[in-house]
Design a protein around this motif. Sequence first.
Motif, PDB file in Angstrom:
ATOM      1  N   UNK A  18       1.001  -1.256   0.001  1.00 24.88           N
ATOM      2  CA  UNK A  18      -0.009   0.131   0.046  1.00 24.88           C
ATOM      3  C   UNK A  18       1.001   1.237  -0.105  1.00 24.88           C
ATOM      4  N   UNK A  19       0.336   2.292  -0.623  1.00 24.06           N
ATOM      5  CA  UNK A  19       0.942   3.668  -0.436  1.00 24.06           C
ATOM      6  C   UNK A  19       0.051   4.740   0.062  1.00 24.06           C
ATOM      7  N   UNK A  20       0.393   5.173   1.397  1.00 22.89           N
ATOM      8  CA  UNK A  20      -0.311   5.966   2.142  1.00 22.89           C
ATOM      9  C   UNK A  20       0.216   7.484   1.455  1.00 22.89           C
ATOM     10  N   UNK A  21      -0.640   8.430   1.699  1.00 21.90           N
ATOM     11  CA  UNK A  21      -0.327   9.687   1.251  1.00 21.90           C
ATOM     12  C   UNK A  21      -0.874  10.651   2.176  1.00 21.90           C
ATOM     13  N   UNK A  22      -0.194  11.854   2.431  1.00 20.65           N
ATOM     14  CA  UNK A  22      -0.614  13.015   3.729  1.00 20.65           C
ATOM     15  C   UNK A  22      -0.356  14.153   2.860  1.00 20.65           C
ATOM     16  N   UNK A  23      -1.321  14.797   2.426  1.00 22.29           N
ATOM     17  CA  UNK A  23      -1.372  15.956   1.902  1.00 22.29           C
ATOM     18  C   UNK A  23      -1.644  17.298   2.987  1.00 22.29           C
ATOM     19  N   UNK A  24      -0.795  18.286   2.878  1.00 23.24           N
ATOM     20  CA  UNK A  24      -0.850  19.274   4.021  1.00 23.24           C
ATOM     21  C   UNK A  24      -1.134  20.635   3.422  1.00 23.24           C
ATOM     22  N   UNK A  25      -1.846  21.412   3.831  1.00 21.88           N
ATOM     23  CA  UNK A  25      -2.354  22.753   3.700  1.00 21.88           C
ATOM     24  C   UNK A  25      -1.528  23.735   4.425  1.00 21.88           C
ATOM     25  N   UNK A  26      -1.499  24.772   4.032  1.00 22.88           N
ATOM     26  CA  UNK A  26      -0.475  25.810   4.873  1.00 22.88           C
ATOM     27  C   UNK A  26       0.584  26.086   4.049  1.00 22.88           C
ATOM     28  N   UNK A  27       1.511  27.040   4.619  1.00 23.10           N
ATOM     29  CA  UNK A  27       2.697  27.428   4.378  1.00 23.10           C
ATOM     30  C   UNK A  27       3.885  26.854   4.878  1.00 23.10           C
ATOM     31  N   UNK A  28       5.037  26.853   4.147  1.00 26.42           N
ATOM     32  CA  UNK A  28       6.200  26.468   4.847  1.00 26.42           C
ATOM     33  C   UNK A  28       6.458  24.896   5.195  1.00 26.42           C
ATOM     34  N   UNK A  29       5.737  24.162   4.045  1.00 31.49           N
ATOM     35  CA  UNK A  29       5.571  22.818   4.261  1.00 31.49           C
ATOM     36  C   UNK A  29       7.001  22.141   4.315  1.00 31.49           C
ATOM     37  N   UNK A  30       7.821  22.774   3.666  1.00 25.60           N
ATOM     38  CA  UNK A  30       9.420  22.251   3.425  1.00 25.60           C
ATOM     39  C   UNK A  30      10.216  22.374   4.648  1.00 25.60           C
ATOM     40  N   UNK A  31       9.569  23.165   5.812  1.00 21.11           N
ATOM     41  CA  UNK A  31      10.488  23.510   6.898  1.00 21.11           C
ATOM     42  C   UNK A  31       9.996  22.376   8.021  1.00 21.11           C
ATOM     43  N   UNK A  32       8.689  21.508   7.718  1.00 17.22           N
ATOM     44  CA  UNK A  32       8.487  20.659   8.509  1.00 17.22           C
ATOM     45  C   UNK A  32       9.175  19.252   8.552  1.00 17.22           C
ATOM     46  N   UNK A  33       9.300  18.692   9.787  1.00 16.86           N
ATOM     47  CA  UNK A  33       9.592  17.267   9.637  1.00 16.86           C
ATOM     48  C   UNK A  33       8.188  16.572   9.658  1.00 16.86           C
ATOM     49  N   UNK A  34       8.121  15.611   8.712  1.00 17.37           N
ATOM     50  CA  UNK A  34       7.188  15.105   8.740  1.00 17.37           C
ATOM     51  C   UNK A  34       7.101  13.345   9.013  1.00 17.37           C
ATOM     52  N   UNK A  35       6.233  12.989   9.768  1.00 17.96           N
ATOM     53  CA  UNK A  35       6.120  11.431  10.319  1.00 17.96           C
ATOM     54  C   UNK A  35       5.131  10.680  10.158  1.00 17.96           C
ATOM     55  N   UNK A  36       5.128   9.613  10.093  1.00 21.93           N
ATOM     56  CA  UNK A  36       3.982   8.613  10.166  1.00 21.93           C
ATOM     57  C   UNK A  36       4.124   7.687  11.436  1.00 21.93           C
ATOM     58  N   UNK A  37       2.853   7.764  12.071  1.00 20.72           N
ATOM     59  CA  UNK A  37       2.811   6.967  13.280  1.00 20.72           C
ATOM     60  C   UNK A  37       1.966   6.094  13.040  1.00 20.72           C
ATOM     61  N   UNK A  38       1.813   4.997  14.099  1.00 17.73           N
ATOM     62  CA  UNK A  38       0.458   4.090  13.814  1.00 17.73           C
ATOM     63  C   UNK A  38       0.120   3.649  15.225  1.00 17.73           C
ATOM     64  N   UNK A  39      -1.044   3.309  15.209  1.00 20.03           N
ATOM     65  CA  UNK A  39      -1.732   2.920  16.654  1.00 20.03           C
ATOM     66  C   UNK A  39      -2.659   1.695  16.557  1.00 20.03           C
ATOM     67  N   UNK A  40      -2.321   0.488  17.079  1.00 24.44           N
ATOM     68  CA  UNK A  40      -3.044  -0.762  16.948  1.00 24.44           C
ATOM     69  C   UNK A  40      -3.966  -0.662  18.288  1.00 24.44           C
ATOM     70  N   UNK A  41      -5.077  -1.456  18.011  1.00 26.04           N
ATOM     71  CA  UNK A  41      -5.885  -1.597  19.155  1.00 26.04           C
ATOM     72  C   UNK A  41      -5.364  -2.042  20.323  1.00 26.04           C
TER      73      UNK A  41
END
Length: 115
Positions: A18-41
């Motif tokens: 699978x490929x997950x995507x995360x689209x961000x709104x707002x400015x300065x996206x390139x300054x942000x560290x981006x992460x994927x987290x998960x939570x199982x039951x």
Amino acid sequence: QVQLVESGGGLVQPGGSLRLSCAASGSNFNFYAMGWYRQAPGKQRELVARINSGGSTNSADSVKGRFTISRDNAKNTVYLQMNSLKPEDTAVYYCNAAWAWRDYWGQGTQVTVSS
């Protein structure tokens, strides 16, 4: 203010991708560290993979060699390519954006790995 919208989750058989995507709104996206987290039951939320503003990445040992995080600053989007999926990868996957004191989360997308 940044809004994050995840997509790409679903039901997949063990060994699938699978490929997950995360689209961000707002400015300065390139300054942000981006992460994927998960939570199982019944479990705590855990880091899956992270990519900083310079493109350096780190990932959990449990997904090394199977998952790849990447970002496209022109599209304000971060991706998580997930290969060789296992039942234990089943969880809600959340996108995170962090920069200085700023910390934002998406609403999550369900990934279920089952035959």
